[in-house]
Design a protein around this motif. Sequence first.
Motif, PDB file in Angstrom:
ATOM      1  N   GLU A   1       0.782  -0.790  -0.378  1.00  0.00           N
ATOM      2  CA  GLU A   1       0.177  -0.155  -0.027  1.00  0.00           C
ATOM      3  C   GLU A   1       1.395   1.405  -0.027  1.00  0.00           C
ATOM      4  O   GLU A   1       0.178   2.607  -0.883  1.00  0.00           O
ATOM      5  CB  GLU A   1      -1.073   0.093   1.016  1.00  0.00           C
ATOM      6  N   VAL A   2       2.205   1.011   0.041  1.00  0.00           N
ATOM      7  CA  VAL A   2       2.965   2.824   0.416  1.00  0.00           C
ATOM      8  C   VAL A   2       4.447   2.449  -0.136  1.00  0.00           C
ATOM      9  O   VAL A   2       5.175   2.297  -1.123  1.00  0.00           O
ATOM     10  CB  VAL A   2       3.657   3.064   1.903  1.00  0.00           C
ATOM     11  N   GLU A   3       4.889   1.127  -0.645  1.00  0.00           N
ATOM     12  CA  GLU A   3       5.368   0.442  -1.484  1.00  0.00           C
ATOM     13  C   GLU A   3       6.686   0.573  -1.228  1.00  0.00           C
ATOM     14  O   GLU A   3       7.817   1.738  -1.440  1.00  0.00           O
ATOM     15  CB  GLU A   3       5.359   1.311  -2.866  1.00  0.00           C
ATOM     16  N   GLU A   4       6.870   0.547   0.406  1.00  0.00           N
ATOM     17  CA  GLU A   4       8.031   0.495   0.851  1.00  0.00           C
ATOM     18  C   GLU A   4       8.234  -0.477   2.114  1.00  0.00           C
ATOM     19  O   GLU A   4       6.800  -1.282   2.271  1.00  0.00           O
ATOM     20  CB  GLU A   4       8.193   2.078   1.854  1.00  0.00           C
ATOM     21  N   SER A   5       9.427  -0.630   2.671  1.00  0.00           N
ATOM     22  CA  SER A   5       9.343  -1.638   3.393  1.00  0.00           C
ATOM     23  C   SER A   5       9.754  -1.609   5.179  1.00  0.00           C
ATOM     24  O   SER A   5      10.000  -0.147   4.747  1.00  0.00           O
ATOM     25  CB  SER A   5      10.847  -2.394   3.615  1.00  0.00           C
ATOM     26  N   TYR A   6       9.029  -1.491   6.350  1.00  0.00           N
ATOM     27  CA  TYR A   6       9.176  -1.514   7.428  1.00  0.00           C
ATOM     28  C   TYR A   6      10.192  -2.375   7.999  1.00  0.00           C
ATOM     29  O   TYR A   6       9.904  -3.731   8.409  1.00  0.00           O
ATOM     30  CB  TYR A   6       7.697  -1.710   8.538  1.00  0.00           C
TER      31      TYR A   6
ATOM     32  N   GLY B   1      -4.152  -7.288 -12.419  1.00  0.00           N
ATOM     33  CA  GLY B   1      -4.972  -6.771 -11.520  1.00  0.00           C
ATOM     34  C   GLY B   1      -4.305  -5.981  -9.698  1.00  0.00           C
ATOM     35  O   GLY B   1      -5.046  -5.334  -9.535  1.00  0.00           O
ATOM     36  N   ARG B   2      -2.859  -7.386  -9.776  1.00  0.00           N
ATOM     37  CA  ARG B   2      -2.842  -6.526  -8.513  1.00  0.00           C
ATOM     38  C   ARG B   2      -2.282  -4.989  -8.231  1.00  0.00           C
ATOM     39  O   ARG B   2      -1.787  -4.284  -7.680  1.00  0.00           O
ATOM     40  CB  ARG B   2      -1.174  -6.783  -7.840  1.00  0.00           C
ATOM     41  N   HIS B   3      -1.163  -4.067  -9.490  1.00  0.00           N
ATOM     42  CA  HIS B   3      -0.976  -3.195 -10.339  1.00  0.00           C
ATOM     43  C   HIS B   3      -2.488  -2.410 -10.110  1.00  0.00           C
ATOM     44  O   HIS B   3      -2.172  -1.043  -9.307  1.00  0.00           O
ATOM     45  CB  HIS B   3       0.101  -2.769 -10.939  1.00  0.00           C
ATOM     46  N   MET B   4      -3.420  -2.513 -10.355  1.00  0.00           N
ATOM     47  CA  MET B   4      -4.122  -2.331 -10.639  1.00  0.00           C
ATOM     48  C   MET B   4      -5.252  -1.890  -9.227  1.00  0.00           C
ATOM     49  O   MET B   4      -5.691  -0.300  -8.837  1.00  0.00           O
ATOM     50  CB  MET B   4      -4.988  -2.083 -11.462  1.00  0.00           C
ATOM     51  N   ARG B   5      -5.029  -2.618  -8.359  1.00  0.00           N
ATOM     52  CA  ARG B   5      -5.120  -2.342  -6.711  1.00  0.00           C
ATOM     53  C   ARG B   5      -4.455  -1.711  -6.049  1.00  0.00           C
ATOM     54  O   ARG B   5      -5.479  -0.435  -5.264  1.00  0.00           O
ATOM     55  CB  ARG B   5      -5.512  -3.905  -6.132  1.00  0.00           C
ATOM     56  N   TYR B   6      -3.836  -1.343  -5.900  1.00  0.00           N
ATOM     57  CA  TYR B   6      -1.849  -0.102  -5.884  1.00  0.00           C
ATOM     58  C   TYR B   6      -2.481   0.782  -6.574  1.00  0.00           C
ATOM     59  O   TYR B   6      -1.588   2.041  -6.205  1.00  0.00           O
ATOM     60  CB  TYR B   6      -1.336  -0.869  -5.468  1.00  0.00           C
ATOM     61  N   GLY B   7      -3.551   1.397  -7.145  1.00  0.00           N
ATOM     62  CA  GLY B   7      -3.670   2.697  -7.527  1.00  0.00           C
ATOM     63  C   GLY B   7      -3.300   3.210  -9.700  1.00  0.00           C
ATOM     64  O   GLY B   7      -3.539   3.904 -10.068  1.00  0.00           O
ATOM     65  N   MET B   8      -2.620   1.656 -10.021  1.00  0.00           N
ATOM     66  CA  MET B   8      -2.506   1.675 -11.367  1.00  0.00           C
ATOM     67  C   MET B   8      -4.168   1.919 -12.272  1.00  0.00           C
ATOM     68  O   MET B   8      -4.327   1.783 -11.990  1.00  0.00           O
ATOM     69  CB  MET B   8      -1.373   1.358 -12.533  1.00  0.00           C
TER      70      MET B   8
ATOM     71  N   ARG C   1      -5.695   0.254 -15.352  1.00  0.00           N
ATOM     72  CA  ARG C   1      -5.051  -0.357 -16.500  1.00  0.00           C
ATOM     73  C   ARG C   1      -3.781  -0.312 -17.818  1.00  0.00           C
ATOM     74  O   ARG C   1      -3.242  -1.188 -17.850  1.00  0.00           O
ATOM     75  CB  ARG C   1      -6.571  -1.435 -17.344  1.00  0.00           C
ATOM     76  N   ARG C   2      -3.998  -0.043 -18.500  1.00  0.00           N
ATOM     77  CA  ARG C   2      -2.460   0.752 -19.030  1.00  0.00           C
ATOM     78  C   ARG C   2      -1.902   0.732 -18.514  1.00  0.00           C
ATOM     79  O   ARG C   2      -0.236   0.262 -19.130  1.00  0.00           O
ATOM     80  CB  ARG C   2      -3.147   1.898 -20.158  1.00  0.00           C
ATOM     81  N   GLN C   3      -1.185   1.437 -17.416  1.00  0.00           N
ATOM     82  CA  GLN C   3      -0.014   1.848 -16.539  1.00  0.00           C
ATOM     83  C   GLN C   3       0.434   0.638 -16.280  1.00  0.00           C
ATOM     84  O   GLN C   3       1.824  -0.053 -16.146  1.00  0.00           O
ATOM     85  CB  GLN C   3      -0.190   2.523 -15.779  1.00  0.00           C
ATOM     86  N   ALA C   4      -0.677  -0.332 -15.615  1.00  0.00           N
ATOM     87  CA  ALA C   4      -0.291  -1.888 -14.727  1.00  0.00           C
ATOM     88  C   ALA C   4       0.056  -3.465 -16.131  1.00  0.00           C
ATOM     89  O   ALA C   4       0.971  -3.081 -16.100  1.00  0.00           O
ATOM     90  CB  ALA C   4      -2.002  -2.063 -14.318  1.00  0.00           C
ATOM     91  N   THR C   5      -0.434  -2.285 -17.710  1.00  0.00           N
ATOM     92  CA  THR C   5      -0.264  -3.656 -18.423  1.00  0.00           C
ATOM     93  C   THR C   5       1.335  -3.416 -19.033  1.00  0.00           C
ATOM     94  O   THR C   5       2.425  -4.509 -19.216  1.00  0.00           O
ATOM     95  CB  THR C   5      -1.211  -3.770 -20.042  1.00  0.00           C
TER      96      THR C   5
END
Length: 204
Positions: free
Chosen positions: A103-108, A161-168, A170-174
Amino acid sequence: MEDLARRASELVADGRRRLLGIAGLPASGKGRIAEQLLARLEDRAVLVPMDGFHLAGAELRRLGRQHRKGAPDTFDAAGYVALLRRLRAAEDEVVYAPEFRREVEESYAGAIAVPREVPLVITEGNYLLLGQGVWGHVRGLLDECWFLEPDDRQRVNRLIGRHMRYGMSRRQATEWVYRSDERNAELVATTRNAADLVIPGDPT
């Protein structure tokens, strides 16, 4: 899935610390299988994903590698190997591992606790069987490593679908999947033969 859980359980039948790796292409279901194993093994296992060692976004931008996040050189491979060695030694009362949060694309840091008494550590990631550079040390630290090989079309659809769930979009995700993820997948596919067990399809 029951057969896989039985095999994992047999690894730690003597109660000693063991490391089980689950490798495979991006979106092959590694995390899902690992979570199902955890549910069956309960307090006998802990999951420590490789993804916790993604380099931070700021560092990727400094290196000019932000557009290839997920490639082998965008991880702290040496840090991951060092953690696996500590986990295998089981000398510390508790070892803390990092966790990647999409959700933040970072590690904790320090997000996953691995108590010494837990016999099985499951680790999952793309490059567990990669014999290049520092990654080449990972295989020797694992007691077993499995390779997931699902239907390729379903896998790519899951990635999009994973990339789209986190804000991309469909064109960006593909575009991202075919520019970056699938380049990584081609490399990971070459490591298949180093696995102890190849799991075709969806074992769930």
